[in-house]
Design a protein around this motif. Structure first.
Motif, PDB file in Angstrom:
ATOM      1  N   PHE A   1       9.010  37.435 105.852  1.00 55.98           N
ATOM      2  CA  PHE A   1       9.510  37.593 104.487  1.00 55.98           C
ATOM      3  C   PHE A   1      11.025  37.625 104.572  1.00 55.98           C
ATOM      4  O   PHE A   1      11.593  38.157 105.528  1.00 55.98           O
ATOM      5  CB  PHE A   1       8.980  38.892 103.867  1.00 55.98           C
ATOM      6  CG  PHE A   1       9.333  39.073 102.407  1.00 55.98           C
ATOM      7  CD1 PHE A   1       8.476  38.639 101.416  1.00 55.98           C
ATOM      8  CD2 PHE A   1      10.525  39.681 102.025  1.00 55.98           C
ATOM      9  CE1 PHE A   1       8.795  38.801 100.067  1.00 55.98           C
ATOM     10  CE2 PHE A   1      10.849  39.852 100.688  1.00 55.98           C
ATOM     11  CZ  PHE A   1       9.978  39.412  99.710  1.00 55.98           C
ATOM     12  N   THR A   2      11.694  37.039 103.583  1.00 56.53           N
ATOM     13  CA  THR A   2      13.163  36.954 103.629  1.00 56.53           C
ATOM     14  C   THR A   2      13.793  37.650 102.435  1.00 56.53           C
ATOM     15  O   THR A   2      13.326  37.510 101.301  1.00 56.53           O
ATOM     16  CB  THR A   2      13.624  35.483 103.664  1.00 56.53           C
ATOM     17  OG1 THR A   2      13.153  34.873 104.864  1.00 56.53           O
ATOM     18  CG2 THR A   2      15.146  35.388 103.639  1.00 56.53           C
ATOM     19  N   LEU A   3      14.857  38.390 102.712  1.00 56.75           N
ATOM     20  CA  LEU A   3      15.670  39.043 101.693  1.00 56.75           C
ATOM     21  C   LEU A   3      17.007  38.306 101.627  1.00 56.75           C
ATOM     22  O   LEU A   3      17.735  38.231 102.616  1.00 56.75           O
ATOM     23  CB  LEU A   3      15.886  40.512 102.045  1.00 56.75           C
ATOM     24  CG  LEU A   3      16.806  41.330 101.139  1.00 56.75           C
ATOM     25  CD1 LEU A   3      16.282  41.356  99.710  1.00 56.75           C
ATOM     26  CD2 LEU A   3      16.948  42.752 101.681  1.00 56.75           C
ATOM     27  N   ASN A   4      17.323  37.752 100.465  1.00 63.66           N
ATOM     28  CA  ASN A   4      18.522  36.919 100.311  1.00 63.66           C
ATOM     29  C   ASN A   4      19.472  37.566  99.313  1.00 63.66           C
ATOM     30  O   ASN A   4      19.240  37.552  98.107  1.00 63.66           O
ATOM     31  CB  ASN A   4      18.122  35.519  99.834  1.00 63.66           C
ATOM     32  CG  ASN A   4      19.306  34.567  99.806  1.00 63.66           C
ATOM     33  OD1 ASN A   4      20.417  34.913 100.200  1.00 63.66           O
ATOM     34  ND2 ASN A   4      19.068  33.363  99.341  1.00 63.66           N
ATOM     35  N   ASN A   5      20.547  38.130  99.832  1.00 61.65           N
ATOM     36  CA  ASN A   5      21.533  38.792  98.986  1.00 61.65           C
ATOM     37  C   ASN A   5      22.645  37.805  98.644  1.00 61.65           C
ATOM     38  O   ASN A   5      23.731  37.826  99.199  1.00 61.65           O
ATOM     39  CB  ASN A   5      22.105  40.028  99.692  1.00 61.65           C
ATOM     40  CG  ASN A   5      23.118  40.762  98.834  1.00 61.65           C
ATOM     41  OD1 ASN A   5      23.142  40.603  97.617  1.00 61.65           O
ATOM     42  ND2 ASN A   5      23.970  41.555  99.474  1.00 61.65           N
ATOM     43  N   TYR A   6      22.365  36.903  97.697  1.00 56.03           N
ATOM     44  CA  TYR A   6      23.370  35.925  97.322  1.00 56.03           C
ATOM     45  C   TYR A   6      24.406  36.496  96.375  1.00 56.03           C
ATOM     46  O   TYR A   6      25.350  35.808  95.981  1.00 56.03           O
ATOM     47  CB  TYR A   6      22.719  34.679  96.707  1.00 56.03           C
ATOM     48  CG  TYR A   6      21.649  34.948  95.688  1.00 56.03           C
ATOM     49  CD1 TYR A   6      21.968  35.391  94.414  1.00 56.03           C
ATOM     50  CD2 TYR A   6      20.311  34.756  95.992  1.00 56.03           C
ATOM     51  CE1 TYR A   6      20.986  35.637  93.471  1.00 56.03           C
ATOM     52  CE2 TYR A   6      19.317  35.004  95.053  1.00 56.03           C
ATOM     53  CZ  TYR A   6      19.658  35.439  93.793  1.00 56.03           C
ATOM     54  OH  TYR A   6      18.688  35.695  92.861  1.00 56.03           O
ATOM     55  N   GLY A   7      24.259  37.752  95.994  1.00 55.28           N
ATOM     56  CA  GLY A   7      25.264  38.404  95.161  1.00 55.28           C
ATOM     57  C   GLY A   7      26.621  38.499  95.833  1.00 55.28           C
ATOM     58  O   GLY A   7      27.649  38.603  95.152  1.00 55.28           O
ATOM     59  N   VAL A   8      26.648  38.432  97.182  1.00 51.38           N
ATOM     60  CA  VAL A   8      27.926  38.508  97.890  1.00 51.38           C
ATOM     61  C   VAL A   8      28.792  37.285  97.597  1.00 51.38           C
ATOM     62  O   VAL A   8      30.003  37.313  97.832  1.00 51.38           O
ATOM     63  CB  VAL A   8      27.692  38.636  99.410  1.00 51.38           C
ATOM     64  CG1 VAL A   8      26.980  39.931  99.741  1.00 51.38           C
ATOM     65  CG2 VAL A   8      26.908  37.442  99.946  1.00 51.38           C
ATOM     66  N   PHE A   9      28.189  36.210  97.064  1.00 50.97           N
ATOM     67  CA  PHE A   9      28.951  35.019  96.710  1.00 50.97           C
ATOM     68  C   PHE A   9      29.422  35.056  95.262  1.00 50.97           C
ATOM     69  O   PHE A   9      29.990  34.084  94.759  1.00 50.97           O
ATOM     70  CB  PHE A   9      28.112  33.765  96.945  1.00 50.97           C
ATOM     71  CG  PHE A   9      27.647  33.617  98.356  1.00 50.97           C
ATOM     72  CD1 PHE A   9      28.549  33.493  99.397  1.00 50.97           C
ATOM     73  CD2 PHE A   9      26.295  33.620  98.656  1.00 50.97           C
ATOM     74  CE1 PHE A   9      28.114  33.359 100.704  1.00 50.97           C
ATOM     75  CE2 PHE A   9      25.852  33.485  99.960  1.00 50.97           C
ATOM     76  CZ  PHE A   9      26.766  33.366 100.984  1.00 50.97           C
ATOM     77  N   GLY A  10      29.168  36.186  94.586  1.00 48.77           N
ATOM     78  CA  GLY A  10      29.654  36.338  93.224  1.00 48.77           C
ATOM     79  C   GLY A  10      28.810  35.650  92.178  1.00 48.77           C
ATOM     80  O   GLY A  10      29.313  35.330  91.088  1.00 48.77           O
TER      81      GLY A  10
END
Length: 490
Positions: free
Chosen positions: A406-415
């Motif tokens: 399972f993958t957790l993708n924190n794309y919030g760091v890219f704004g």
């Protein structure tokens, strides 16, 4: 008497078929010990050092730094039972068959250990192929392709030769139009040319250092076919096609030139190539769907601030989100699974090996936290930090980049607020987290400014329906809005 042994690029595991030479760690003429790292290579998974299972004098290296080698291609040759003063491959500088510090066994250094490993003239190595992949002794009898002795001068010329020319077990296409091997790696390219009677020596490769690719052969066939000189492919060779292909070479050059006008070609290799292959396969095989929800993360942020204010290890937000994910997967195990297409079965997995997306200078990598369900917030924080640092340094091993469930993708760091990510094949789902920003929000019946985040779940529709996916995402959102919900379920 020195015996020259050829060390080939070993099987790097995890389905990897090629590697790029990043840096040579030895020079021709150097004495190497058994299992000494001799070259640093970059695969589609990680950057690793390759140890040589033989000890002796390096007589030749194959491939320049920056070139790619397929698994099984020669890396270097080592003269076992010769001293460094003997010269490469028994060339003048030492007497063949004469006593040396290595052959006599009186040297206790690396060369001496190499001689000890060779026994009574039989060249044996450790059997190691790559650190972390175990050992296996070489077979007692094996077919060896004898190569002419390589001198330092010849080695200098070899360094400029494309690595593809030394591909193991790939027969060289012999023609009467020139001498030397043809720069082709893929047996498929050779077969395509052979079945159509196409002489590869008439082509100019568009790959690195003139490497002939399948596209080059197809260009030649199409160009010749456009002139009405090439018949359709068949099982046997066509005697007149080679001449037609040679005449079509200018047309091939024109086609390739027009295709590259106004742009720059960037090879899809290494990490970028692996990502492209995996994402393409995911899109082809997985019928994915995405659902999303906005959540009030104010209480989660307050809880994290309170935990860090108490002293001790600072807890990362990613660790808290990972803790929420593992709790949600325990309630909705359908999303921690994979699909076995061969047996038409859904395999539900017990352990949660949590992957997380990390952007590095080498590109996007997805390190995996093993047994994430058994780790607390502090343990997850430490493991995330370790793997992220290793990813930036390029030292992640293949084992640390594979096996996720399972993958957790924190794309919030890219704004950005939201995304519809592509599932990391062969997993069944990925949770995306956008940026957490102040927004107007109705809280307890009144309009207030709250910390809001958008959560998205992309899932494999074969493993579950929308109800299960929605239940998972809603539980995650509830834990984000009210962290006490998570405490009640632990």
């Amino acid at each position: 008497m020195a015996q020259v042994l050829e060390f080939k690029l070993p099987d790097l595991g995890e389905g990897l078929t090629e590697a790029e030479i990043v840096r040579w760690l030895v020079e021709v003429g150097d004495v190497v010990a058994i299992d000494q790292p001799v070259v640093e290579v970059e695969t589609a998974k990680a950057m690793v050092e390759v140890p040589c299972p033989y000890g002796g004098v390096v007589t030749a290296r194959f491939g320049e730094e920056g070139s790619e080698l397929p698994v099984g291609a020669p890396l270097l040759t080592v003269a076992v039972g010769a001293s460094a003063s003997d010269g490469p491959a028994g060339t003048p500088g030492g007497q063949p068959g004469g006593a040396s510090s290595i052959g006599s066994g009186t040297d206790s250094g690396p060369a001496g250990r190499a001689s000890a490993a060779s026994g009574n003239g039989s060249a044996e190595g450790s059997g190691n192929v790559l650190v972390g992949y175990g050992t296996s002794a070489p077979p007692e009898r094996r077919r060896r392709v004898r190569r002419p002795a390589v001198t330092p001068a010849a080695t200098a010329g070899t360094a400029g030769t494309p690595a593809a020319t030394f591909a193991a077990d790939a027969p060289v296409v012999e023609t009467s139009r020139g001498e030397g091997p043809v720069p082709v790696i893929s047996p498929l390219v050779r077969r395509l040319a052979r079945e159509n009677g196409l002489d590869l020596r008439d082509l100019t490769g568009s790959g690195p250092e003139g490497l002939i690719l399948r596209a080059d052969v197809e260009y030649a066939l199409k160009a010749a076919a456009a002139q009405g000189r090439v018949a359709q492919p068949s099982a046997g060779p066509h005697p007149h096609v080679a001449e037609a292909a040679a005449n079509a070479a200018p047309a091939v050059a024109r086609v390739r030139s027009s295709a590259t006008q106004g742009g720059v070609r960037v090879p899809l290799k290494g990490v970028r190539g692996a990502v492209a292959d995996k994402l393409s396969r995911s899109r082809r095989e997985i019928p994915d769907a995405t659902c999303w929800v906005d959540a009030d993360a104010t209480e989660l942020m307050r809880s994290r601030a309170a935990m860090n204010a108490a002293g001790g290890t600072k807890i990362s937000l990613l660790a808290l989100l990972a803790r929420i994910c593992t709790a949600a997967l325990a309630r909705f195990p359908e999303l921690n699974s994979t699909v076995d297409l061969d047996n038409r079965e859904i395999v539900r997995l017990e352990q949660v090996h949590l992957g997380f997306a990390a952007q590095t200078e080498r590109g996007l990598v997805v390190p995996v936290v093993r047994d994430a369900q058994a780790r607390d917030a502090e343990g997850l924080t430490a493991e995330f930090a370790r793997l992220t640092e290793a990813g930036r340094a390029g030292t992640l091993t293949p084992a640390e980049l594979t096996g996720g469930t399972f993958t957790l993708n924190n794309y919030g760091v890219f704004g950005v607020d939201g995304s519809t990510p592509i599932i990391n094949h062969p997993e069944a789902a990925m949770l995306g987290v956008g940026r957490i920003i102040p927004k107007p929000w109705v809280h307890e019946g009144e309009l207030a400014v709250r910390q809001v985040v958008q959560l998205s779940l992309t899932f494999d529709h074969r493993v579950c329906d929308g109800g299960t996916a929605g239940g998972f995402l809603r539980y995650v959102a509830d834990c984000v809005e009210q962290p006490a919900v998570l405490l009640r379920t632990l």
